[in-house]
Design an enzyme around this catalytic site. Structure first.
Site, PDB file in Angstrom:
ATOM      1  N   ASP A  80      44.742  34.121  45.808  1.00  0.00           N
ATOM      2  CA  ASP A  80      45.441  33.303  46.802  1.00  0.00           C
ATOM      3  C   ASP A  80      45.353  31.852  46.324  1.00  0.00           C
ATOM      4  O   ASP A  80      44.605  31.542  45.393  1.00  0.00           O
ATOM      5  CB  ASP A  80      44.767  33.466  48.175  1.00  0.00           C
ATOM      6  N   SER A  81      46.093  30.978  47.003  1.00  0.00           N
ATOM      7  CA  SER A  81      46.007  29.549  46.659  1.00  0.00           C
ATOM      8  C   SER A  81      44.628  28.982  47.012  1.00  0.00           C
ATOM      9  O   SER A  81      44.255  27.931  46.517  1.00  0.00           O
ATOM     10  CB  SER A  81      47.069  28.777  47.428  1.00  0.00           C
ATOM     11  N   CYS A 131      48.597  36.548  49.244  1.00  0.00           N
ATOM     12  CA  CYS A 131      49.250  35.291  49.601  1.00  0.00           C
ATOM     13  C   CYS A 131      50.724  35.592  49.865  1.00  0.00           C
ATOM     14  O   CYS A 131      51.413  36.152  48.998  1.00  0.00           O
ATOM     15  CB  CYS A 131      49.116  34.316  48.431  1.00  0.00           C
ATOM     16  N   GLU A 142      41.794  24.710  54.851  1.00  0.00           N
ATOM     17  CA  GLU A 142      41.018  24.514  53.608  1.00  0.00           C
ATOM     18  C   GLU A 142      39.948  23.435  53.797  1.00  0.00           C
ATOM     19  O   GLU A 142      38.911  23.470  53.160  1.00  0.00           O
ATOM     20  CB  GLU A 142      41.952  24.138  52.445  1.00  0.00           C
ATOM     21  N   CYS A 150      50.988  34.219  56.928  1.00  0.00           N
ATOM     22  CA  CYS A 150      50.253  33.479  55.896  1.00  0.00           C
ATOM     23  C   CYS A 150      48.815  33.978  56.006  1.00  0.00           C
ATOM     24  O   CYS A 150      48.284  34.076  57.124  1.00  0.00           O
ATOM     25  CB  CYS A 150      50.320  31.975  56.168  1.00  0.00           C
ATOM     26  N   HIS A 210      46.121  32.634  55.435  1.00  0.00           N
ATOM     27  CA  HIS A 210      45.162  31.676  56.004  1.00  0.00           C
ATOM     28  C   HIS A 210      45.116  31.770  57.541  1.00  0.00           C
ATOM     29  O   HIS A 210      44.108  31.415  58.149  1.00  0.00           O
ATOM     30  CB  HIS A 210      45.552  30.229  55.660  1.00  0.00           C
TER      31      HIS A 210
HETATM   32  N1  DGL Z   1      47.591  31.997  52.031  1.00  0.00           N
HETATM   33  C1  DGL Z   1      48.862  31.518  51.529  1.00  0.00           C
HETATM   34  C2  DGL Z   1      49.987  32.349  52.133  1.00  0.00           C
HETATM   35  O1  DGL Z   1      49.747  33.443  52.612  1.00  0.00           O
HETATM   36  C3  DGL Z   1      48.950  30.037  51.747  1.00  0.00           C
HETATM   37  C4  DGL Z   1      49.803  29.347  50.758  1.00  0.00           C
HETATM   38  C5  DGL Z   1      49.554  27.861  50.615  1.00  0.00           C
HETATM   39  O2  DGL Z   1      48.690  27.516  49.821  1.00  0.00           O
HETATM   40  O3  DGL Z   1      50.259  27.063  51.235  1.00  0.00           O
HETATM   41  O4  DGL Z   1      51.124  31.954  52.112  1.00  0.00           O
END
Ligand code: DGL
Length: 271
Positions: A10-11, A73, A154, A187, A189
């Site tokens: 993931d990011s 992600c 984050e 998402c 997150h």
């Molecule tokens: N967890 C990522 C998603 O599901 C987040 C992406 C981001 O870094 O903006 O889209």
């Protein structure tokens, strides 16, 4: 049977929300996670940049001898699932949007007003709409990008008035205007702020697709005869910037598990 690890990426921290249920459902599986914390967030970047980042991370995970990659992600899934599958055909690679779409189709009908929230890139891609309407064109879908959620999460700004105000900023009008009754966390997150959303909008049915993602992982492993017989070694969490925040959040998410966890820094840009 295959005891090699499963690679997740993931990011940043978001993909971890799929890992906690995976550890419970498939305790023999070992995990290698990569969070691209040095370059997060991805959700407002160009698809070309995201594709390059994702290719680097998938190549890194394959070097770690993973048996399967889960793109944990939505933004990467929406941008380059097919690209990664074509580039690395040697192992199964799956994303998170198809399992989420399956779940929505299973629990909703045309009487529902379904809201999908995600990053700018995910929402602009219309990937949710395409996959859901393929299965059920009658479903009523509305979407909203919430680009400030990921940077706040984050930063660990979660149980906090700033987060609540940000949720209201993006969602008050959206929910009222479309009379949303079912909200999809598009998402990975966002399950980390599910409690806030539930508290602010108690009438909403919230869809967190992570259990469905785990179910799909299990199906793929079974089909490919890749399920692990026993777990050998620790789960490993790599970050492109192993910050205190990343370690704290992981410890917080896995606080109640008995699993041993190793942390490592890996700078993808250092050749
Ligand atoms: N967890 C990522 C998603 O599901 C987040 C992406 C981001 O870094 O903006 O889209």
């Amino acid at each position: 049977m295959n005891n090699r690890p499963i690679g997740f990426f993931d990011s940043g921290l978001g993909g971890l929300t799929c890992i906690a249920p995976l550890m419970r459902a498939l305790p023999n599986e070992r995990i290698i996670y990569f969070g691209d914390t040095a370059r997060t967030p991805y959700g407002s970047k160009s698809p070309e940049t995201i594709k390059n980042f994702a290719r680097e991370i998938a190549a890194f995970l394959i070097q770690q001898d993973v048996k399967m990659i889960v793109i944990a992600c939505n933004t990467v899934t929406a941008t380059c699932l097919r690209d990664l599958q074509q580039r690395f055909p040697q192992i199964p690679i799956m994303g998170v949007i198809q399992p989420a779409a399956n779940k929505i189709c299973a629990i909703c009908d045309e009487t529902n007003s379904i809201g999908i929230i995600g990053t700018k890139v995910t929402i602009k891609s219309k990937s949710y709409e395409a996959l859901i309407h393929q299965k059920n064109p009658q479903l009523s879908l509305h979407s909203a990008a919430c680009p400030a959620f990921v940077p706040l999460i984050e930063e660990g700004i979660i149980e906090n008035e700033i987060m609540d105000l940000t949720i209201r900023h993006y969602m008050d009008h959206f929910i009222r205007y479309y009379k949303i009754d079912t909200l999809v966390l598009g998402c990975t997150h966002y399950p980390l702020i599910e409690n806030n959303i539930r508290r602010i909008y108690p009438q909403l049915r919230i869809v967190n697709p992570s259990e469905e993602v785990v179910y799909r992982i299990q199906q793929v492993l079974e089909k490919e005869n890749l399920l692990a017989q026993e777990r050998i070694g620790d789960h490993t969490f790599y970050a492109s910037d192993l910050s205190e925040n990343f370690v704290n959040m992981i410890n917080r998410i896995f606080e109640l598990t008995e699993f041993r966890i190793a942390f490592k820094n890996f700078d993808l840009t250092a050749k």
